[in-house]
Write an enzyme that holds these catalytic residues in place. Structure first.
Site, PDB file in Angstrom:
ATOM      1  N   GLY A  54       0.773  -1.248   0.000  1.00  0.00           N
ATOM      2  CA  GLY A  54       0.000   0.000   0.000  1.00  0.00           C
ATOM      3  C   GLY A  54       0.798   1.289   0.000  1.00  0.00           C
ATOM      4  CD  GLU A 110       1.768   0.253   6.688  1.00  0.00           C
ATOM      5  OE1 GLU A 110       1.336   0.595   5.570  1.00  0.00           O
ATOM      6  OE2 GLU A 110       1.593  -0.876   7.163  1.00  0.00           O
ATOM      7  CG  ASP A 111      -1.156   1.836   2.955  1.00  0.00           C
ATOM      8  OD1 ASP A 111      -0.629   1.250   3.913  1.00  0.00           O
ATOM      9  OD2 ASP A 111      -1.989   1.296   2.215  1.00  0.00           O
ATOM     10  CG  ASP A 114      -8.191  -0.403   9.898  1.00  0.00           C
ATOM     11  OD1 ASP A 114      -8.911  -0.262  10.887  1.00  0.00           O
ATOM     12  OD2 ASP A 114      -8.641  -0.698   8.778  1.00  0.00           O
ATOM     13  CE  LYS A 142     -10.352   3.243   7.787  1.00  0.00           C
ATOM     14  NZ  LYS A 142     -10.866   1.971   7.226  1.00  0.00           N
ATOM     15  CB  VAL A 164     -10.214   5.029   2.094  1.00  0.00           C
ATOM     16  CG1 VAL A 164     -11.213   5.914   2.798  1.00  0.00           C
ATOM     17  CG2 VAL A 164      -9.078   4.620   3.042  1.00  0.00           C
ATOM     18  CG  ASP A 170      -5.738  -3.638  -1.962  1.00  0.00           C
ATOM     19  OD1 ASP A 170      -5.343  -3.269  -0.836  1.00  0.00           O
ATOM     20  OD2 ASP A 170      -6.097  -4.797  -2.202  1.00  0.00           O
TER      21      ASP A 170
END
Ligand code: PRP
Length: 193
Positions: A54, A110-111, A114, A142, A164, A170
């Site tokens: 990601g 990191e993207d 979570d 998040k 998202v 993805d």
């Protein structure tokens, strides 16, 4: 296993319910993060650990705003056993670093964070290799979904609890090419309530 889907719509634009972060807002924030990291690491040679897949687009844009010396290294991580829109928390290393971070100033890129379980695993793993310092830069955070507390050093955007895609992120291995962060239509993810 990635499924072939909707190849007649290569950019998937009509599967997006909402653009959460437009391209120009993303790019401006990535530039700010690059400037902040450059200021914080003056005089040091940063050992960047980007987490595949990601983070690859964020990384590519971020490093073009760095003015400090840096190396790029990759780790590929897989979480498995969860639904497509949720990580399971079970993490394994698919591809490890090819160089030692011992004594280095490590910056994880990191993207999205979570539950925090992936980063929790990675940071615990990297700390055993004795870096001089270890910081985390994530494009998206998040916080509502956090299960493991992770101290984050650089955060692009806090986002609500929406699934998202785009800018590297993805669904079912697709949509990574979108130049913005978007929310998929619920009929696409199959998670309509
Ligand atoms: C995403 C993201 C993080 C992780 C975050 O990876 O890149 O690594 O999930 O979730 P967590 O905080 O709940 O652990 P993903 O498993 O989607 O793989 P990818 O980057 O290869 O798409």
């Amino acid at each position: 296993m990635a499924r072939k889907r909707m190849t007649e719509m290569p950019h998937h634009e009509n599967e997006i319910a909402q653009v959460l972060i437009p391209e120009e807002v993303l790019q401006a924030r990535v530039a700010e993060l690059g400037a902040q990291i450059s200021a914080d690491y003056v005089g040091r040679d940063v050992f960047i650990v980007a987490i595949l897949k990601g983070a690859f687009i964020f990384l590519a844009d971020l490093i073009r705003h760095l003015t400090v010396p840096h190396e790029i290294h990759f780790m590929a991580i897989s979480s498995y056993g969860g639904r497509a829109t949720q990580s399971s928390g079970v993490v394994r290393i698919l591809m490890d670093l090819e160089a030692s971070p011992e004594g280095r100033d490590v910056l994880i890129v990191e993207d999205i964070i979570d539950s925090g379980r992936t980063l929790d695993y990675i940071t615990r793993n990297l700390r055993t290799r004795n870096p001089a310092s270890l910081r985390i830069c994530t494009l998206l955070d998040k916080p509502e979904r956090r299960e493991v507390e992770i101290p984050l050093d650089y955060v692009g955007f806090e986002i609500p609890n929406e699934f998202v895609v785009g800018y590297g992120l993805d669904f079912d291995e697709h949509y990574r090419n979108l130049p913005y962060i978007g929310v998929l239509k619920p009929e696409v993810t199959g998670e309509e309530t």
